[in-house]
Design an enzyme around this catalytic site. Structure first.
Site, mmCIF file in Angstrom:
data_model
loop_
_atom_site.group_PDB
_atom_site.id
_atom_site.type_symbol
_atom_site.label_atom_id
_atom_site.label_comp_id
_atom_site.label_asym_id
_atom_site.label_seq_id
_atom_site.Cartn_x
_atom_site.Cartn_y
_atom_site.Cartn_z
ATOM 1 N N GLU A 157 69.099 20.090 83.437
ATOM 2 C CA GLU A 157 68.911 19.062 82.403
ATOM 3 C C GLU A 157 69.598 17.766 82.811
ATOM 4 O O GLU A 157 70.754 17.771 83.248
ATOM 5 C CB GLU A 157 69.485 19.554 81.073
ATOM 6 C CG GLU A 157 68.591 20.578 80.410
ATOM 7 C CD GLU A 157 69.242 21.223 79.208
ATOM 8 O OE1 GLU A 157 70.471 21.406 79.221
ATOM 9 O OE2 GLU A 157 68.509 21.551 78.267
ATOM 10 N N ASP A 184 46.426 5.501 82.252
ATOM 11 C CA ASP A 184 46.492 6.959 82.404
ATOM 12 C C ASP A 184 45.506 7.329 83.505
ATOM 13 O O ASP A 184 44.303 7.405 83.288
ATOM 14 C CB ASP A 184 46.131 7.635 81.080
ATOM 15 C CG ASP A 184 46.090 9.152 81.189
ATOM 16 O OD1 ASP A 184 46.266 9.679 82.319
ATOM 17 O OD2 ASP A 184 45.886 9.815 80.156
HETATM 18 C C1 LIG Z 1 43.884 15.879 82.190
HETATM 19 C C2 LIG Z 1 44.278 14.661 81.466
HETATM 20 C C3 LIG Z 1 45.455 14.616 80.698
HETATM 21 C C4 LIG Z 1 46.262 15.845 80.349
HETATM 22 O O1 LIG Z 1 46.806 16.557 81.377
HETATM 23 P P1 LIG Z 1 47.395 18.043 81.111
HETATM 24 O O2 LIG Z 1 48.148 18.327 82.359
HETATM 25 O O3 LIG Z 1 46.238 18.930 80.860
HETATM 26 O O4 LIG Z 1 48.300 17.972 79.924
HETATM 27 C C5 LIG Z 1 45.830 13.403 80.148
HETATM 28 N N1 LIG Z 1 45.081 12.295 80.315
HETATM 29 C C6 LIG Z 1 43.927 12.321 81.004
HETATM 30 C C7 LIG Z 1 43.157 11.052 81.165
HETATM 31 C C8 LIG Z 1 43.474 13.494 81.587
HETATM 32 O O5 LIG Z 1 42.325 13.496 82.251
#
Ligand SMILES: *Cc1c(COP(=O)(O)O)cnc(C)c1O
Length: 416
Positions: free
Chosen positions: A54, A199
């Protein structure tokens, strides 16, 4: 590899072996999946899973961190180098945690996020009403102006940003086959005092390999990503900050102690190994080939007059309107192809007239088959076999050909 497991727990061993056989014999076209190297698996299976760490390197709550600190710093430094970032948090347990951590670091409850319309390719974690995040923050939307070309309605995005004054303008997607105008979005975000957050969960590997543009080169402040999709690492997440230390500090605090407990150091070690693989020159070839293979598959669909959302692809994935073009639902297409040995997923398309549980589209892509060494010719062959199955509704006839293609390209243990 499973000497002890096999002796000790036959039930779990059998399930794992079954899954490995399934992966070896079938073709994986789910665009968010990939195969990791043996080195990544070895790091994941290491004794680092035994350790509580942690905190962050040099600032831990427990002792005995000589080696975990090294491992986490390797992962951080390599991540920064891959994406041209000033700061990296490699502790998020997945892509969802990375996004939630970024929101908690950058927002107060009730603040507004302007993100991509979910039915136009955005992700659940971008404020879908079923998520808890949607109860805490206020999500507003932008989308495509033209579903046939995929062009985003940037004027509407700007107008909404001026009206809603979001704290984050979020750009990123799970089911959008084109590139965004990163500069335009970053400029709009900064024009209203918002953080520009990308993202890149799906396309991180393509960015790292240079076959898609890097949002940081166009002024984006923060990037979140998974590490297991095109980036070809272990299942996990990561948050990168380009240069603002204030944002990096807030995000670190949000991940720990705000959101998570002890980091999964075995996964972090595996991330470091995967990042080193992605820094190697051969990863550039991989990223180029992923995109070339997707373009080759899109050609075949186009020649067969199957409608693709945005008309084709500029990245690793294709979204095809099988209901509109072939008269079958996405669910039916998914099932038929599964019987033939091809795994992909049904997917809603923009302005879908069908229900989310059985939508009009299928989504598929090339990251996994490209890892197996598929060329553009191989990819065209896969697309032709898919269309054969969908048009004849006969999965059995194509099954042997699909297995032969898989056998021709075994899953590699290393990419060197
Ligand atoms: C796959 C994805 C996520 C989530 O990822 P996990 O590892 O499944 O939690 C978030 N944002 C986008 C754009 C994704 O394609």
């Amino acid at each position: 590899m499973y000497e002890f497991l096999k002796k000790q727990d036959e039930e779990v061993f059998d399930a794992i072996e079954g899954e490995e056989k399934r992966q070896a014999e079938g073709l994986e076209l789910i665009p968010s999946e990939n195969y990791v190297s043996r080195a990544v698996k070895e790091a994941m299976a290491s004794s680092l899973t035994n350790k509580y760490s942690e905190g962050y390197p040099g600032k831990r709550y427990y002792g005995g961190q000589e080696f975990t600190d090294k491992v986490e710093r390797f992962a951080q430094e390599r991540a920064k180098q891959l994406f041209g970032a000033g700061f990296a948090n490699v502790q998020p347990l997945g892509g969802a945690n990375a996004n939630i951590g970024a929101y908690f670091g950058l927002l107060e409850p009730g603040d507004t996020v302007l993100g991509m319309e979910l039915s136009h390719g955005g992700h659940l974690t971008h404020g879908h009403p079923v998520t808890y995040i949607a109860k805490i923050f206020n999500f507003v939307r932008y989308g495509m102006k033209d579903v046939e070309t995929g062009e985003i309605d940037y004027d509407a995005l700007e107008a909404t940003a001026k009206k809603e004054r979001p704290k984050i303008v979020l750009a990123g997607f799970s089911a959008y086959p084109r590139e965004l105008d990163w500069k335009r979005i970053a400029d709009i975000a900064h024009g209203v005092g918002a953080v520009a957050m990308a993202d890149v969960a799906h396309i991180a590997g393509l960015i790292a390999g240079g076959s898609q543009k890097n949002p940081f080169d166009y002024g984006f402040d923060v990037m979140t990503t998974t590490t297991h999709k095109t980036l070809r690492g272990p299942r996990g997440g990561m948050i990168l900050v380009r240069e603002r230390e204030d944002l990096a500090k807030a995000i670190d605090k949000a991940i720990f102690p705000g959101l998570q407990g002890g980091p999964h150091m075995h996964q972090i070690a595996a991330k470091a190994v995967a990042f080193k693989e992605a820094l190697a020159p051969s990863f550039k070839d991989y990223a180029q080939q992923v995109v070339a293979n997707a373009a080759a598959m899109a050609e075949v669909f186009k020649e067969s007059d199957v409608r693709m959302i945005t008309g084709g692809t500029s990245n690793h994935l294709i979204l095809a309107d099988v209901f509109g073009s072939l008269g079958m639902s996405g669910g039916e297409a998914e099932k038929l192809l599964d019987e033939a040995g091809i795994t992909l997923n049904k997917n809603a398309i923009a302005d879908d007239t069908r229900k989310p549980m059985d939508p009009s589209g299928i989504r598929f892509g090339t990251p996994a088959i490209t890892t197996r060494g598929f060329s553009e010719d191989d990819s065209r062959e896969v697309a032709r076999l898919m269309l054969e199955v969908l048009k004849t509704k006969d999965a059995a006839a194509a099954r042997e050909k699909i297995r032969a293609l898989a056998e021709k390209h075994p899953i590699p243990n290393s990419f060197a």
